[in-house]
Design a protein around this motif. Structure first.
Motif, mmCIF file in Angstrom:
data_model
loop_
_atom_site.group_PDB
_atom_site.id
_atom_site.type_symbol
_atom_site.label_atom_id
_atom_site.label_comp_id
_atom_site.label_asym_id
_atom_site.label_seq_id
_atom_site.Cartn_x
_atom_site.Cartn_y
_atom_site.Cartn_z
ATOM 1 N N UNK A 61 4.661 5.482 3.936
ATOM 2 C CA UNK A 61 5.289 4.300 3.825
ATOM 3 C C UNK A 61 6.754 3.624 4.033
ATOM 4 N N UNK A 62 6.697 2.950 5.207
ATOM 5 C CA UNK A 62 8.145 2.329 5.428
ATOM 6 C C UNK A 62 8.725 0.824 4.781
ATOM 7 N N UNK A 63 9.678 1.490 4.021
ATOM 8 C CA UNK A 63 9.860 -0.125 3.872
ATOM 9 C C UNK A 63 11.565 -0.326 4.337
ATOM 10 N N UNK A 102 9.598 -0.884 12.763
ATOM 11 C CA UNK A 102 8.274 -0.481 11.615
ATOM 12 C C UNK A 102 7.079 -0.960 12.613
ATOM 13 N N UNK A 103 7.447 -2.236 13.711
ATOM 14 C CA UNK A 103 5.749 -2.372 14.341
ATOM 15 C C UNK A 103 5.794 -0.886 15.260
ATOM 16 N N UNK A 119 1.878 2.664 5.682
ATOM 17 C CA UNK A 119 1.562 1.558 4.368
ATOM 18 C C UNK A 119 2.993 1.026 3.763
ATOM 19 N N UNK A 120 3.074 -0.558 4.627
ATOM 20 C CA UNK A 120 4.893 -1.309 3.998
ATOM 21 C C UNK A 120 5.027 -2.203 2.843
ATOM 22 N N UNK A 121 6.565 -2.489 3.157
ATOM 23 C CA UNK A 121 6.804 -3.073 2.564
ATOM 24 C C UNK A 121 5.791 -4.405 2.445
ATOM 25 N N UNK A 122 5.211 -4.432 2.757
ATOM 26 C CA UNK A 122 4.667 -6.277 3.017
ATOM 27 C C UNK A 122 3.170 -5.468 2.013
ATOM 28 N N UNK A 143 3.007 -12.718 -2.445
ATOM 29 C CA UNK A 143 3.516 -13.958 -1.959
ATOM 30 C C UNK A 143 3.147 -15.057 -3.498
ATOM 31 N N UNK A 144 2.436 -14.912 -3.722
ATOM 32 C CA UNK A 144 1.782 -15.477 -5.341
ATOM 33 C C UNK A 144 3.103 -16.162 -6.550
ATOM 34 N N UNK A 145 3.937 -14.071 -6.552
ATOM 35 C CA UNK A 145 5.083 -14.266 -7.435
ATOM 36 C C UNK A 145 6.314 -14.974 -6.470
#
Length: 129
Positions: free
Chosen positions: A52-54, A75-76, A92-95, A100-102
């Protein structure tokens, strides 16, 4: 399966970032401090590893724009290495928990819970046949 979460708490320099990665990922000592060396080490992984990359929040005053850009490059590299070593590396990243809906806020779910479910889904023992 190894499960690693990267949050880059002390991203004060490029060298500090690479030292953090070496420690968290248990990379070999010969792994250099460049993006190419990181890529080589990630594509050489033989043990199934979920990462997980945050990245730190970009409005953190302690981080300069150059380091934020470098962290984005890191990250890339993980994402490119995942593509080239998909049998042993899942990223697994922060994205993946960004909603976006929030209005650009994290989804209401706890990111650590989302990560746990993601890691669980990667575990071959949990996959249905």
């Amino acid at each position: 399966m190894r499960k690693i979460v990267l949050k880059f708490p002390n991203a004060t320099s490029k060298n500090a970032i690479h030292e953090y990665l070496k420690e968290k990922l248990e990379l070999p000592e010969y792994c250099g401090t460049s993006l190419d060396a990181l890529y080589d080490c990630l594509t050489d992984l033989c043990e199934p590893t979920a990462v997980g990359v945050f990245l730190p929040v970009s409005d953190n005053d302690e981080l300069d724009i150059e380091l934020m850009c470098y962290l984005e490059k890191v990250k890339n590299v993980f994402l490119r290495a995942e593509r080239d070593n998909s049998s042993c590396l899942a990223v697994f990243s922060d994205e993946d928990v960004w909603s976006e809906e929030e209005g650009g806020q994290y989804a209401e779910e706890d990111p650590d819970e989302v990560l746990s479910r993601f890691f669980e889904s990667l575990d071959p023992l949990n996959q249905k046949k």
